[in-house]
Design an enzyme around this catalytic site. Structure first.
Site, PDB file in Angstrom:
ATOM      1  CD  GLU A 422      31.522   7.714 -30.121  1.00 17.68           C
ATOM      2  OE1 GLU A 422      30.846   6.659 -30.194  1.00 17.68           O
ATOM      3  OE2 GLU A 422      31.032   8.820 -29.819  1.00 17.68           O
ATOM      4  CG  ASP A 447      34.957  12.049 -21.212  1.00 16.63           C
ATOM      5  OD1 ASP A 447      34.892  11.997 -19.992  1.00 16.63           O
ATOM      6  OD2 ASP A 447      35.545  12.972 -21.826  1.00 16.63           O
ATOM      7  CG  PHE A 448      32.253  11.408 -26.535  1.00 17.79           C
ATOM      8  CD1 PHE A 448      31.746  11.406 -25.246  1.00 17.79           C
ATOM      9  CD2 PHE A 448      32.075  12.550 -27.313  1.00 17.79           C
ATOM     10  CE1 PHE A 448      31.090  12.516 -24.735  1.00 17.79           C
ATOM     11  CE2 PHE A 448      31.419  13.662 -26.814  1.00 17.79           C
ATOM     12  CZ  PHE A 448      30.933  13.646 -25.518  1.00 17.79           C
ATOM     13  CG  HIS A 491      30.563  15.179 -21.425  1.00 15.66           C
ATOM     14  ND1 HIS A 491      29.805  14.130 -20.992  1.00 15.66           N
ATOM     15  CD2 HIS A 491      30.047  15.542 -22.624  1.00 15.66           C
ATOM     16  CE1 HIS A 491      28.859  13.878 -21.883  1.00 15.66           C
ATOM     17  NE2 HIS A 491      28.986  14.717 -22.893  1.00 15.66           N
TER      18      HIS A 491
END
Ligand SMILES: Cc1ncc(C[n+]2csc(CCOP(=O)(O)OP(=O)(O)O)c2C)c(N)n1
Length: 688
Positions: A422, A447-448, A491
């Site tokens: 990311e 979230d990521f 998530h």
């Protein structure tokens, strides 16, 4: 090659004119120029004439001069916090550097960057960045851009040894190797990070091993020996230019100054080791240069050094006097203000959208997802400068769904599947954007995306400001917001409030399907970074599509989607849909609700909402996210700040938000956690 000034250069009259013409003597003159400039800065720091942190490069001159002597004018250079040497070696812009340190408007970053944010793109120096994780990814992005455009340009990034301890280092090496980017990483290994020795920070292995593990050809060399640096760089550049892949140079060196500032014997509160300093002083790059090169005629080089030192000192005196005569940055001027006030769009007249640039009106009876798919296809087809990079783009599910219909046609040209990195992917997007392309980085979940927080908040949102407005970052970060479905607390997070806090980052969160197309186009052609939130719970929404022909691309604020006089209800993303449905039921009950889709969270302009509350005297803000320090509270605060102008007292003001806990993984708990239209109705009825 050293940069040759052209007529457009701002500081041409203040150039240092080299006396030496032979390459060897000129390299020597350059190293002396760097040394004397840093020594001057050291004394200016001591006398308090310049302000803020300065990481001096005394003792590390051979690395910058050696590497940059092997480059072409058009090659791009990035460096880190200790970047003065590389800046001077590439640009010869000492006036711009000293002005920047003096926080003058004539500084290379107009006094907004200071010592650690230097830029001069016209001379091939793209930027130094004070956060360690900044330059490496942006450099990879510029390198990616130049590879796609086919310019044959090499990008060089100078990094410190501590970067090998950061995740972004490994992500970028992986990315660069995978895409065979034309980039040279130069690690100036001076054995220290602040006051901590490398052996106390890294296991006993060479930094070069890390590059080789990524299949990147690498050389470790004596960074205090100009000739060794040139030899290694030439070899690596030959590989890089012919094979089009990344290369890595470790240059072992030593900084003679302390980590910052002017006290050489101290390093962040501890005494430095005198024996070690003595050892390295004997290997000083200028001393070594004379020794290696003297051919038994040390006397000649020492004489030359005396003459050049005299000339350089005079030049520096004159230059500093010129800097002192310049005005400081205007204390009232802040580029950041204009950044958060309005959207600035690039010229887009050559791009043909149908039926007009903004506001596609032919999207009736299509879902949010269909409009999104159609809009991105239209943009990609119309403009070859728009690129999409991100995880899952090659998959027709989830994040790649928006480009699934045309992925194959644009794969490897305008759409790129990326590693699960990311931070690096976002950093590469930043580099592509500053290179002049329109980059869309996509993340499958908020979230990521937190792993890219540094790149978004520290880099994308700051570069325009810190470069004094010289560098624009036309980047779109598209994030998918997906809740429920048993995905649980890691998530499902709606973190739009967190990102809306940051000046320099615009946050779009459209709900109405027609707006998805319009706001995506505004985001892509905004010259500043935009976080575009794609709310998955809206993907199937098609039952409400009012045309809006008058959307203002410069100030696309909230939108009224249902008029009423009894209560003002504000939706944010998915909750706009719930609020609209609740308003239809309220109407049947005789209550006329005025519903707004907040739509643009930063800059947040609540004027229309204030006007509505003036009439209704009641407001409910509905956000499917946490309450504390959230956007819902910000909307209420803005309304209350305008209370004095609200004629009718506002006697009902509420927020409907999620419980302050993580999202559950169980379906039963989920139906309790996420509220629906009925809960909104209950909240509204409390006001009557
Ligand atoms: C991400 C991040 N963490 C910490 C810092 C604080 N910091 C600034 S310089 C520095 C040391 C860097 O050491 P190195 O990379 O070896 O370069 P050197 O200073 O020795 O040239 C640190 C920890 C920072 N700027 N950015």
């Amino acid at each position: 090659m050293f940069f040759k000034p052209n007529v457009e250069d701002e500081n041409m009259g203040l150039e240092y004119k080299f006396s030496c013409t032979s390459p060897l003597e000129k390299a020597f003159e350059k190293m002396l120029l760097l040394r004397k400039t840093e020594s001057l800065i050291e004394s200016l720091l001591e006398s308090g004439k310049i302000y803020g942190p300065c990481h001096l490069g005394l003792g590390q001159e051979a690395v910058s001069v050696g590497v940059i002597d092997c480059l072409q004018n058009e090659d791009a250079v990035f460096a880190g916090h200790r970047g003065h040497n590389a800046y001077i070696a590439k640009t010869n812009d000492i006036f711009g550097l000293l002005s920047e340190l003096g926080r003058k408007a004539s500084g290379c970053s107009r006094g907004y960057g200071g010592s650690t944010f230097l830029t001069n793109k016209a001379r091939g120096f793209w930027g130094t960045m004070p956060i360690l994780s900044g330059p490496i990814g942006a450099a990879a992005g510029v390198s990616f851009g130049s590879k796609l455009i086919g310019r044959g340009q090499i990008t060089v990034v100078f990094i410190g040894d501590s970067l090998a301890e950061q995740g972004i280092f490994h992500e970028v090496l992986n990315f660069s190797s995978l895409y065979r980017l034309p980039i040279l990483f130069v690690c100036e290994n001076n054995g220290y990070s602040c006051n901590v020795k490398i052996n106390d920070r890294q296991p006993a292995r060479s930094i070069v091993d890390l590059a080789e593990a990524q299949k990147i050809p690498a050389i470790s060399t004596d960074g205090n020996n100009y000739f060794e640096v040139v030899k290694a760089t030439d070899r690596l550049l030959e590989i890089c230019r012919s094979d089009d892949g990344p290369v890595f140079l470790e240059a072992k060196t030593f900084r003679q100054s302390s980590h910052t500032g002017f006290v050489r014997s101290k390093d962040i509160g501890v005494e430095r080791d005198c024996d070690e300093i003595k050892y390295w002083n004997a290997r000083d790059p200028i001393v070594q240069f004379k020794k290696v090169n003297c051919f038994n005629d040390l006397h000649y080089w020492e004489n030359l050094e005396v003459k050049l030192t005299y000339k350089i000192s005079n030049f520096l005196d004159r230059t500093w006097k010129a800097v002192e005569s310049k005005s400081e940055v205007d204390p009232k001027e802040f580029y950041g203000k204009s950044l958060s006030d309005k959207v600035e769009l690039s010229s887009i007249e050559n791009i043909k959208f149908r039926p007009e640039v903004f506001g596609n009106l032919d999207k009736k009876n299509h879902t949010y997802l269909e409009v999104l798919q159609d809009a991105i296809q239209e943009i990609i087809q119309a403009d070859p400068k728009v690129l999409i990079i991100g995880q899952g783009q090659s998959s027709p599910w989830d994040s790649g769904k928006w480009v699934a219909k045309f992925f194959k046609e644009f794969d490897g040209r305008q759409i790129f599947e990326t590693p699960v990195s990311e931070a690096a992917t976002t950093a590469v997007g930043i580099g592509l954007a500053i290179y002049g392309l329109r980059a869309i980085v996509t993340h499958p979940r908020f979230d990521f995306m937190l792993l890219a927080m540094d790149q978004i908040v520290n880099q994308a949102a700051k570069i325009h400001f810190m470069s004094g407005g010289k560098i624009r970052v036309p980047l779109v970060v598209r994030v998918q917001l997906y809740r429920g479905n048993g995905q649980g607390a890691q998530h499902s997070q709606s973190l739009h409030s967190m990102f809306s806090h940051v000046p320099g980052l615009k946050v779009f969160m459209p709900a109405v399907p027609t707006d998805v197309s319009t706001l995506l186009k505004i985001a892509v052609y905004s010259d500043d970074p935009v976080l575009f939130i794609d709310d998955k719970w809206l993907h199937d929404w098609n039952n409400f599509m009012p045309d809006q022909t008058d959307i203002d691309p410069i100030n696309p604020g909230p939108r009224c989607i249902c008029e009423g006089t009894d209560i003002t209800i504000v939706g944010i993303g998915y909750t706009t849909r719930l609020c609209y449905e609740a308003a239809l039921e309220l109407k049947a009950m005789g209550i006329q609700a005025e519903v707004f889709d907040l739509r643009v969270l930063n800059p947040l302009d609540c004027q229309l909402i204030v006007e509505s509350v003036k009439v209704t005297g009641k407001i409910l803000v509905v956000d499917m996210a946490w309450r504390n320090c959230g956007v819902a509270g910000e909307v209420l605060a803005q309304v209350f700040e305008h209370m004095s102008s609200i004629q009718k007292p506002c006697f009902y003001s509420r927020r409907l938000t999620l419980p302050s806990t993580g999202a559950p993984a169980s379906g039963v708990q989920e139906s309790d956690f996420y509220f629906d239209r009925k809960v909104i109705l209950e909240e509204v009825m409390k006001g009557f």
